[in-house]
Write an enzyme that holds these catalytic residues in place. Structure first.
Site, PDB file in Angstrom:
ATOM      1  N   HIS A   7       0.831  -1.201   0.000  1.00  0.00           N
ATOM      2  CA  HIS A   7       0.000   0.000   0.000  1.00  0.00           C
ATOM      3  C   HIS A   7       0.865   1.251   0.000  1.00  0.00           C
ATOM      4  CE1 HIS A   7       0.597  -0.637   4.428  1.00  0.00           C
ATOM      5  NE2 HIS A   7       0.668   0.693   4.449  1.00  0.00           N
ATOM      6  N   ARG A  11      -1.948  11.082   4.533  1.00  0.00           N
ATOM      7  CA  ARG A  11      -2.673  11.619   5.684  1.00  0.00           C
ATOM      8  C   ARG A  11      -3.763  12.571   5.207  1.00  0.00           C
ATOM      9  NH1 ARG A  11       2.814  11.587   7.370  1.00  0.00           N
ATOM     10  NH2 ARG A  11       3.137   9.958   8.955  1.00  0.00           N
ATOM     11  N   GLU A  57      -3.898   3.664   1.748  1.00  0.00           N
ATOM     12  CA  GLU A  57      -4.172   3.799   3.172  1.00  0.00           C
ATOM     13  C   GLU A  57      -4.395   5.275   3.499  1.00  0.00           C
ATOM     14  OE1 GLU A  57      -2.103   3.237   7.592  1.00  0.00           O
ATOM     15  OE2 GLU A  57      -1.006   2.630   5.791  1.00  0.00           O
ATOM     16  N   ASN A  61      -5.588  11.471  11.892  1.00  0.00           N
ATOM     17  CA  ASN A  61      -5.262  11.716  13.295  1.00  0.00           C
ATOM     18  C   ASN A  61      -6.390  12.505  13.953  1.00  0.00           C
ATOM     19  OD1 ASN A  61      -2.429  10.639  13.789  1.00  0.00           O
ATOM     20  ND2 ASN A  61      -2.119  11.841  11.914  1.00  0.00           N
ATOM     21  N   HIS A  75       2.910  11.938  -6.722  1.00  0.00           N
ATOM     22  CA  HIS A  75       1.521  11.563  -6.958  1.00  0.00           C
ATOM     23  C   HIS A  75       1.359  10.052  -6.857  1.00  0.00           C
ATOM     24  CE1 HIS A  75       3.393  11.484 -11.086  1.00  0.00           C
ATOM     25  NE2 HIS A  75       2.857  10.262 -11.054  1.00  0.00           N
ATOM     26  N   GLU A 122      -2.627  11.023 -10.773  1.00  0.00           N
ATOM     27  CA  GLU A 122      -2.472  10.931 -12.225  1.00  0.00           C
ATOM     28  C   GLU A 122      -3.383   9.836 -12.759  1.00  0.00           C
ATOM     29  OE1 GLU A 122       1.060  10.373 -15.603  1.00  0.00           O
ATOM     30  OE2 GLU A 122       1.380   9.661 -13.550  1.00  0.00           O
TER      31      GLU A 122
END
Length: 254
Positions: A7, A11, A57, A61, A75, A122
């Protein structure tokens, strides 16, 4: 060392908004979730993602912090059918995605959009893999020879493609014998000697290995940075870094 991309982590500042964006526009579905006291990790991908395909992923937070994108990460690239680039871009525009770099402005070879946090995505033409599945992740490097040496020596990756232009070069690397549907890594090297800011909106690349301890020992013998060893991570995963500071996580299928 045998490994495969598992993966890529980014964030996000609003988990509900990001989940809605990826589920609505890229038809992603939730593949897994880990809820902790201070953060949440959600893994996403197309319904029919290949067994060797990488997931996205999203890390959220709970303290409401904001993030800086920096420019050391470029990207993620997602696939659409060879004859469906414009159609796919139009589909995103009709769905309310902001117009960033349309196919015509990119020579009708690819296109770009941004997610709610500004991560660039992209869109590339491929005759394999599920629509919107991750094709590659691009990072920027300050020394192409050092970067290629890192991935070929530390992880035994193969260089599978390159594109050298007047002012920059792109190099693609991936594990040996990786299926076409797996994710590859694009190393972008600009010839002008610029430096990059890492930022914190991008997290890491993750590689699945058969045995965490054996893989870590191999990396240490090959002089990879000792960043977060398996013991410090509860023997569930570990982290090293590449020559420019991009974080690389090691995970197992367990």
């Amino acid at each position: 060392m045998e490994s495969a991309f598992d993966h890529v982590m980014i964030r996000v500042e609003d988990l509900a908004e990001s989940l809605d964006w990826y589920e609505t526009h890229l038809n992603y579905e939730e593949k897994g979730r880990w809820e902790a006291d201070t953060f949440t990790n959600v893994f996403l991908g197309p319904e029919d993602v290949h067994e060797a395909g990488a997931l996205l992923e999203l890390t959220y937070n709970h303290d409401g912090r904001a993030y800086e994108l920096g420019d050391a990460w470029g990207h993620i690239a997602v696939r659409v059918p060879e004859d469906a680039l414009q159609e796919s871009y139009d589909e995103l525009m009709e769905g309310g995605v902001d117009d960033y770099r349309d196919p015509e402005s990119c020579g009708n070879r690819y296109a770009f959009v941004k997610d709610p946090d500004g991560h660039e995505i992209e869109i590339v033409k491929r005759d394999y893999g599920a629509k919107w599945s991750i094709d590659h992740t691009m990072v920027r490097v300050e020394d192409a020879d050092e970067a290629l040496g890192y991935w070929t020596r530390k992880f035994e990756f193969d260089e599978t493609g390159r594109w050298e232009a007047d002012t920059f070069a792109n190099y693609f690397v991936e594990p040996e014998d990786a299926p076409r549907e797996a994710m590859s890594l694009e190393l972008t090297y600009n010839y002008d000697g610029r430096t990059y800011t890492m930022g914190d909106a991008w997290g890491h690349l993750a590689l699945e290995v058969d045995d965490l301890d054996d893989a870590w020992e191999c990396l240490m013998a090959r002089e990879a940075p000792d960043y977060r060893d398996p013991e410090s991570c509860g023997n569930r995963y570990a982290f090293t870094k590449d020559q420019d500071g991009h974080e690389v996580e090691l995970v197992t299928s367990d």
